[in-house]
Every structure is written in structure tokens, then in C-alpha cells.
Scaffold this active site. Sequence first.
Site, PDB file in Angstrom:
ATOM      1  N   HIS A  62       1.428  26.967  13.391  1.00 48.70           N
ATOM      2  CA  HIS A  62       0.403  25.996  13.749  1.00 48.70           C
ATOM      3  C   HIS A  62       1.012  24.611  13.983  1.00 48.70           C
ATOM      4  O   HIS A  62       1.972  24.229  13.313  1.00 48.70           O
ATOM      5  CB  HIS A  62      -0.644  25.899  12.632  1.00 48.70           C
ATOM      6  N   LYS A  72       2.369  17.326   6.940  1.00 49.56           N
ATOM      7  CA  LYS A  72       1.919  18.095   5.785  1.00 49.56           C
ATOM      8  C   LYS A  72       2.958  18.037   4.676  1.00 49.56           C
ATOM      9  O   LYS A  72       4.160  18.060   4.940  1.00 49.56           O
ATOM     10  CB  LYS A  72       1.702  19.566   6.152  1.00 49.56           C
ATOM     11  N   TYR A 132      -1.891  21.881   0.440  1.00 45.05           N
ATOM     12  CA  TYR A 132      -1.364  21.036   1.507  1.00 45.05           C
ATOM     13  C   TYR A 132      -1.996  19.651   1.410  1.00 45.05           C
ATOM     14  O   TYR A 132      -3.216  19.540   1.354  1.00 45.05           O
ATOM     15  CB  TYR A 132      -1.742  21.548   2.901  1.00 45.05           C
ATOM     16  N   ASP A 169      -4.252  33.914  15.298  1.00 41.83           N
ATOM     17  CA  ASP A 169      -2.791  33.890  15.320  1.00 41.83           C
ATOM     18  C   ASP A 169      -2.232  35.052  16.132  1.00 41.83           C
ATOM     19  O   ASP A 169      -1.222  34.908  16.829  1.00 41.83           O
ATOM     20  CB  ASP A 169      -2.232  33.909  13.893  1.00 41.83           C
TER      21      ASP A 169
END
Length: 200
Positions: A62, A72, A132, A169
Site C-alpha cells: 500500500h 507510518k 500504526y 490486494d
Amino acid sequence: MQVRELQVPGAFEFTPVQHGDPRGVFLEWFKVERLEEAVGHPLTLAQANLSVSRAGTLRGVHFSDVPPGQAKYVTCPRGAVLDYMVDLRVGSPTFGVCDVVRLDGEHRRAVYISEGLGHAFVALEDNTTLTYLCSTGYSPGREHGVNPLDPALNLPLPEGVDFLLSDKDSAAPTLAEAAEQGLLPDWQTCRTYVDSLKGA
């Protein structure tokens, strides 16, 4: 806290000092000053995410449009993952290069993934939990993916695993298709944006 810069520019590993006694363990898994020393600017916290995954779950790769992208800071308080940071920035000297770090509930490392980098992970145990800290919130129109099983990425995935992927995905374009569609971040644009965060 030990900090290690990874091969891909903008990717870092953080290993905390763990203090144990008969009660258990205490550690500082995030220190803004250590992150700022490493990357040159603080992390603006806009969103905090948590995922729980079955063994064999493969999430990613991603990435988000830059600017603003999404940086992140990721750790794994329970279970274990192989965490992948992929340079998807067109024009980067390390374009296509991947760093992999094992994040788990034993060493309690964290990784920092700068704007423009791709991120993926595979869960090695059931009920693996990732947290995250994100510099921007989720924005569907700016979020993209590359299929993590694309041979061109050559992610060092564990062998003999029947991976579990989301429909999104699984249907993500290959690296070449994402490049043809103009989805991939631009190296110079990413550098300029990150420099602006540093006040350069």
C-alpha cells in the site's frame, strides 16, 4: 532506543530498551525526539490504526499520493510479521528495492516508513496485532496498491504459505501496470515534500 537506517531512503528500524522484572516488561516503543533525530522532522499524528491478522495474511503493498502521502510508524505488540518497505518512487536510486524487518512481541521493534514508500506485511502467527501511527488519515481516492505477489517486486516472502489476501490486494496492479497508469510516486516530488517538512 537503537535506530538503524535501512537500505531504502526514508525507512528506519527502531529497537527499544526493554526493562523487565517479576511484574513483566516496560518499554518506550515510540519517542518523538529519536524519530526526529533519524528522519529530520517530527511525525504529525493524524490517525492510529490497529490490525489483527491470521497466520498467512498478506496485506499490501500500500502507498498514498504525495503530497501529502502517509508516513507510518509501525510495531507489533502481539504475534509476529515480516514487514516490507518497498521503494516505489519513480526515479529513486533504489527504485524497486525492498527492506524487510521482523516485528514481533519479543524484540518489540518498530519501523518508520516515509511518504512515498510502499508498505506490506505477512503475519507469521494467528492473532498477530499491528499498530500504526499515521501522519495523515485514510483518504480512499489517494490510496493505491501494488500486488504483493508480483514477481517484479520479488518480495522475500516465506515459502510454502497459502497467503490470505483481500480482494482489493489480489486485484491490485503489478508494478509495471501501476507505473503505466501513473500511480507511482515521483522521487523528486517526495524529496521536495519531505524537505518541506524539515523546513529545508
